[in-house]
Enzyme design. Sequence first.
Site, PDB file in Angstrom:
ATOM      1  N   LYS A   6       7.632   1.679  10.027  1.00 55.54           N
ATOM      2  CA  LYS A   6       8.079   0.824   8.914  1.00 55.54           C
ATOM      3  C   LYS A   6       9.540   0.475   9.128  1.00 55.54           C
ATOM      4  CE  LYS A   6       8.275   0.680   3.861  1.00 55.54           C
ATOM      5  NZ  LYS A   6       7.630   1.087   2.638  1.00 55.54           N
ATOM      6  N   VAL A  29       5.768  -3.552   8.835  1.00 57.34           N
ATOM      7  CA  VAL A  29       5.170  -2.330   9.376  1.00 57.34           C
ATOM      8  C   VAL A  29       4.482  -2.689  10.693  1.00 57.34           C
ATOM      9  CG1 VAL A  29       3.614  -0.401   8.899  1.00 57.34           C
ATOM     10  CG2 VAL A  29       4.868  -1.453   7.032  1.00 57.34           C
ATOM     11  N   GLY A  67       1.488  -4.950   8.850  1.00 62.57           N
ATOM     12  CA  GLY A  67       1.658  -5.210   7.419  1.00 62.57           C
ATOM     13  C   GLY A  67       3.079  -5.627   7.159  1.00 62.57           C
ATOM     14  N   SER A  68       3.260  -6.264   6.035  1.00 57.37           N
ATOM     15  CA  SER A  68       4.637  -6.580   5.670  1.00 57.37           C
ATOM     16  C   SER A  68       4.714  -6.677   4.167  1.00 57.37           C
ATOM     17  CB  SER A  68       5.070  -7.898   6.299  1.00 57.37           C
ATOM     18  OG  SER A  68       4.315  -8.933   5.764  1.00 57.37           O
ATOM     19  N   GLY A  69       5.852  -6.312   3.640  1.00 56.92           N
ATOM     20  CA  GLY A  69       6.040  -6.390   2.194  1.00 56.92           C
ATOM     21  C   GLY A  69       7.382  -7.021   1.918  1.00 56.92           C
ATOM     22  N   THR A  70       7.817  -6.888   0.683  1.00 52.25           N
ATOM     23  CA  THR A  70       9.091  -7.470   0.285  1.00 52.25           C
ATOM     24  C   THR A  70      10.243  -6.775   1.006  1.00 52.25           C
ATOM     25  OG1 THR A  70       7.999  -7.235  -1.840  1.00 52.25           O
ATOM     26  CG2 THR A  70      10.138  -8.330  -1.839  1.00 52.25           C
ATOM     27  N   PHE A  71      10.037  -5.482   1.298  1.00 54.91           N
ATOM     28  CA  PHE A  71      11.178  -4.709   1.771  1.00 54.91           C
ATOM     29  C   PHE A  71      11.097  -4.301   3.231  1.00 54.91           C
ATOM     30  CE2 PHE A  71      10.417  -3.739  -2.761  1.00 54.91           C
ATOM     31  CZ  PHE A  71      11.577  -4.282  -3.279  1.00 54.91           C
ATOM     32  N   SER A  72      10.000  -4.607   3.882  1.00 57.00           N
ATOM     33  CA  SER A  72       9.859  -4.105   5.248  1.00 57.00           C
ATOM     34  C   SER A  72       8.778  -4.837   6.028  1.00 57.00           C
ATOM     35  CB  SER A  72       9.462  -2.627   5.192  1.00 57.00           C
ATOM     36  OG  SER A  72       8.157  -2.534   4.679  1.00 57.00           O
ATOM     37  N   ASP A 118       5.055   2.255  -8.101  1.00 57.55           N
ATOM     38  CA  ASP A 118       4.469   1.066  -7.458  1.00 57.55           C
ATOM     39  C   ASP A 118       3.023   1.331  -7.040  1.00 57.55           C
ATOM     40  OD1 ASP A 118       4.625  -1.553  -6.781  1.00 57.55           O
ATOM     41  OD2 ASP A 118       5.672  -1.252  -4.885  1.00 57.55           O
TER      42      ASP A 118
HETATM   43  N1  LIG Z   1       0.594   4.518   7.645  1.00 58.59           N
HETATM   44  C1  LIG Z   1       0.088   3.298   7.645  1.00 58.59           C
HETATM   45  N2  LIG Z   1      -1.016   3.037   8.353  1.00 58.59           N
HETATM   46  C2  LIG Z   1      -1.542   1.791   8.374  1.00 58.59           C
HETATM   47  N3  LIG Z   1      -1.025   0.737   7.718  1.00 58.59           N
HETATM   48  C3  LIG Z   1       0.077   0.933   6.990  1.00 58.59           C
HETATM   49  C4  LIG Z   1       0.701   2.215   6.908  1.00 58.59           C
HETATM   50  N4  LIG Z   1       1.789   2.115   6.101  1.00 58.59           N
HETATM   51  C5  LIG Z   1       1.829   0.831   5.689  1.00 58.59           C
HETATM   52  N5  LIG Z   1       0.817   0.101   6.209  1.00 58.59           N
HETATM   53  C6  LIG Z   1       0.536  -1.330   5.979  1.00 58.59           C
HETATM   54  O1  LIG Z   1       1.741  -2.021   5.735  1.00 58.59           O
HETATM   55  C7  LIG Z   1       1.732  -2.638   4.435  1.00 58.59           C
HETATM   56  C8  LIG Z   1       3.137  -2.620   3.841  1.00 58.59           C
HETATM   57  O2  LIG Z   1       3.604  -1.281   3.738  1.00 58.59           O
HETATM   58  P1  LIG Z   1       4.550  -0.791   2.527  1.00 58.59           P
HETATM   59  O3  LIG Z   1       3.847  -1.029   1.217  1.00 58.59           O
HETATM   60  O4  LIG Z   1       4.985   0.595   2.799  1.00 58.59           O
HETATM   61  O5  LIG Z   1       5.772  -1.834   2.682  1.00 58.59           O
HETATM   62  P2  LIG Z   1       6.656  -2.548   1.563  1.00 58.59           P
HETATM   63  O6  LIG Z   1       7.610  -3.439   2.285  1.00 58.59           O
HETATM   64  O7  LIG Z   1       7.255  -1.538   0.664  1.00 58.59           O
HETATM   65  O8  LIG Z   1       5.559  -3.403   0.811  1.00 58.59           O
HETATM   66  P3  LIG Z   1       5.564  -3.979  -0.708  1.00 58.59           P
HETATM   67  O9  LIG Z   1       6.772  -4.810  -0.857  1.00 58.59           O
HETATM   68  O10 LIG Z   1       4.266  -4.793  -0.775  1.00 58.59           O
HETATM   69  O11 LIG Z   1       5.510  -2.801  -1.635  1.00 58.59           O
HETATM   70  C9  LIG Z   1       0.708  -1.820   3.638  1.00 58.59           C
HETATM   71  O12 LIG Z   1       0.129  -2.579   2.603  1.00 58.59           O
HETATM   72  C10 LIG Z   1      -0.314  -1.468   4.719  1.00 58.59           C
HETATM   73  O13 LIG Z   1      -1.226  -2.516   4.917  1.00 58.59           O
END
Ligand SMILES: Nc1ncnc2c1ncn2[C@@H]1O[C@H](COP(=O)(O)OP(=O)(O)OP(=O)(O)O)[C@@H](O)[C@H]1O
Length: 678
Positions: free
Chosen positions: A201, A179, A172-177, A288
Amino acid sequence: MDKKKSHHHHNQQTPTKSLNVIRMGGQEKSALNVGGANPITESTKKSSLTNYQRNFHSNKPPIVGDHEHALMNRYHNDRQTVMPTVTQPSVSGLHYQQQQQQAQQVLTQKPKSTVELTEKLAKINRRNAMKELSALQAKNMQAIDKNEEALKELQESIPEISKIFDVHCRIGSGTFSSVLLGTLQRERCLVETQRRRFAIKHHNPTNHPERILRELECMFRIGGVNNVIGINCCIRSNDNVAFVMPYMTHDRFHDIFRSLSLQEVRDYLRNLLVALRHVHKFNVIHRDVKPSNILYNRRTGKFLLCDFGLAQRIADDGSVMQSNELSSPEAFSFLRDMESGRKLMLPDGNSAQAEAEDYMAIRRMRALGGGGCVDHDLASGPPNIHRLRELAGGHLTKKDVANQKADTMRLLNRLRHVGSNMDPNNYVVSTNTTKKEMHASRAGTPGYRPPEVLLRYPHQSTAVDVWAAGVIMLSLLSAVHPFFKAPHDCAALAEIINLFGDIPVRKTAFMLDRLIMLAHKVNTLDLRRVCMRFRYADFFLAPETLRKYRRPDGSTEMCRSCDQPTFNCLCHNSGHHLEMYDGLDEFPANAYDLLSRLLEVNPQKRITAEEALKHPFFNDQHRITPGVPLHQQKHMLQHQHQLRARETLPSAAARTLKAFVSYSTELPSTAPQAAGNV
Ligand SMILES: Nc1ncnc2c1ncn2[C@@H]1O[C@H](COP(=O)(O)OP(=O)(O)OP(=O)(O)O)[C@@H](O)[C@H]1O
């Protein structure tokens, strides 16, 4: 939530000595949710990096996957169809030959043009197929590149990771990280399915350290129980930080939101509210809450709220606290607590085998008549819906379907409409002239921000998360996701006004010392009819129904407020003669009652997570009762479906107004008068 059995050894040496690792214990196994949808479950082969990668991506299109095969087939079939077949004459004789020649000329002339056309078409098809194929391959290559990139970045920026974990792929990936999926190197000796899996993460190095600290503190102090994600350990190397959490297999909301049954919706929301109630007890706003921050496994019904990246604490005076300064005493005491947590055992990750065993245990429990999880057979919606759907849409022409789609799009656009004279940067003014500036936290995801945030109200509360839970419920009931899709806060407020009407929003704004300037009045819409209009669009727009209400001149009377045909009017307290669609809705009236309380425009009147859990919607006649044979419960459910089928919309609407829990409806001293004047 069922506790997961332990399958792992706790006496293993911790692999870190000089590393900057803070390990945390005390995570309950109940938080280590598992599911069955992971492809790793199917594989019993000995682990290898490539195996993991291949398995992990098996739900994504492979490099040459089904679609590519289809494209290839199209390419080859086209090649075959353009091969002309020629029949040879076998009888002699001049006249006969001449006749044959002429006939052949005719034959070859006519098909020649068809062949040319077919060949041209085939060429176009071939070219398109090749284009599609290369675009798909490019996309796959891009995904692989990003995967490799994330792996490399993590390994290079935190080299210690590679000494502890085998990191397999990006999940997974988001704006801040980003995974990533990791397994412990010390478990390499185990079969792949027995290895514990962790989500790692990796925070972008540009993330503010205070933000990372805040997230860590929330996960450490709040997480691990009550459907809230916990943390196993945190690894830092210079300005790079990675959190290690238990991995949980989950379903993408996008894939399931339309098809969740009533019981699944109920379980999903109950789990979400349990998590929010827990978080809110700590005076923390998650900020969020949205589907991508919820890990939900449909097979096991397990649920985890994650991503505390935007979480904020509410101070004793009600103001939203800024994050702890890194040098503050609070930050030091937190880091000290984490240090002491170091001695605790590394809690379980989540192996594929544990996940499968968990799922089997749930099934066994259900077969014995217990357990609280979803049974898809029991929860497949009103039994008559398919028949009704056939009746309504069985003989739709392509044009009918296109018209229905266009009609639904028009309604969505209307709900998302923003007046042309609205100034996106200056759409809300303070009524209090002494307060020139309006500084308020806007943290959150567009589409999930409540009115108080959009109105720049600084004293925000945990009600912010409750609104977001309401938006998720709105998507589940209406089968529209995302429901709110505004490009900026001004448009977001317009979307809320378009659904809830101008008066509730103006009143709330006034109560919060804000003034909204609106050019015209907007009616409040009936939430149940709006949801039904989207979910059962084919019934609302069935040609027979349209014909039934058509005027002699062929026109249809439209409601001036909501722009819908009067028989489909969506206005709250509509005065029009309405088509009732009795027995159609899978969701009971109390679902919409809860929805309206979660989406209460006034944050001070909005229901809390704790109160929402006591709502009749969760009175759970549908939950499987331990000790009662399953077949008897099925019978009970059918009976309830029949009862609900007789429920009509007016009676439902009346019940919507009935209060079930008492909470103060009084506004601050000046507000009622002020609101009355608006
Ligand atoms: N414990 C976990 N088990 C499985 N998948 C996970 C787990 N934690 C996160 N993920 C996957 O990684 C994605 C991104 O994680 P997270 O929301 O913590 O990151 P973020 O960078 O803060 O994202 P955003 O910017 O979208 O809020 C999640 O939508 C999910 O699909």
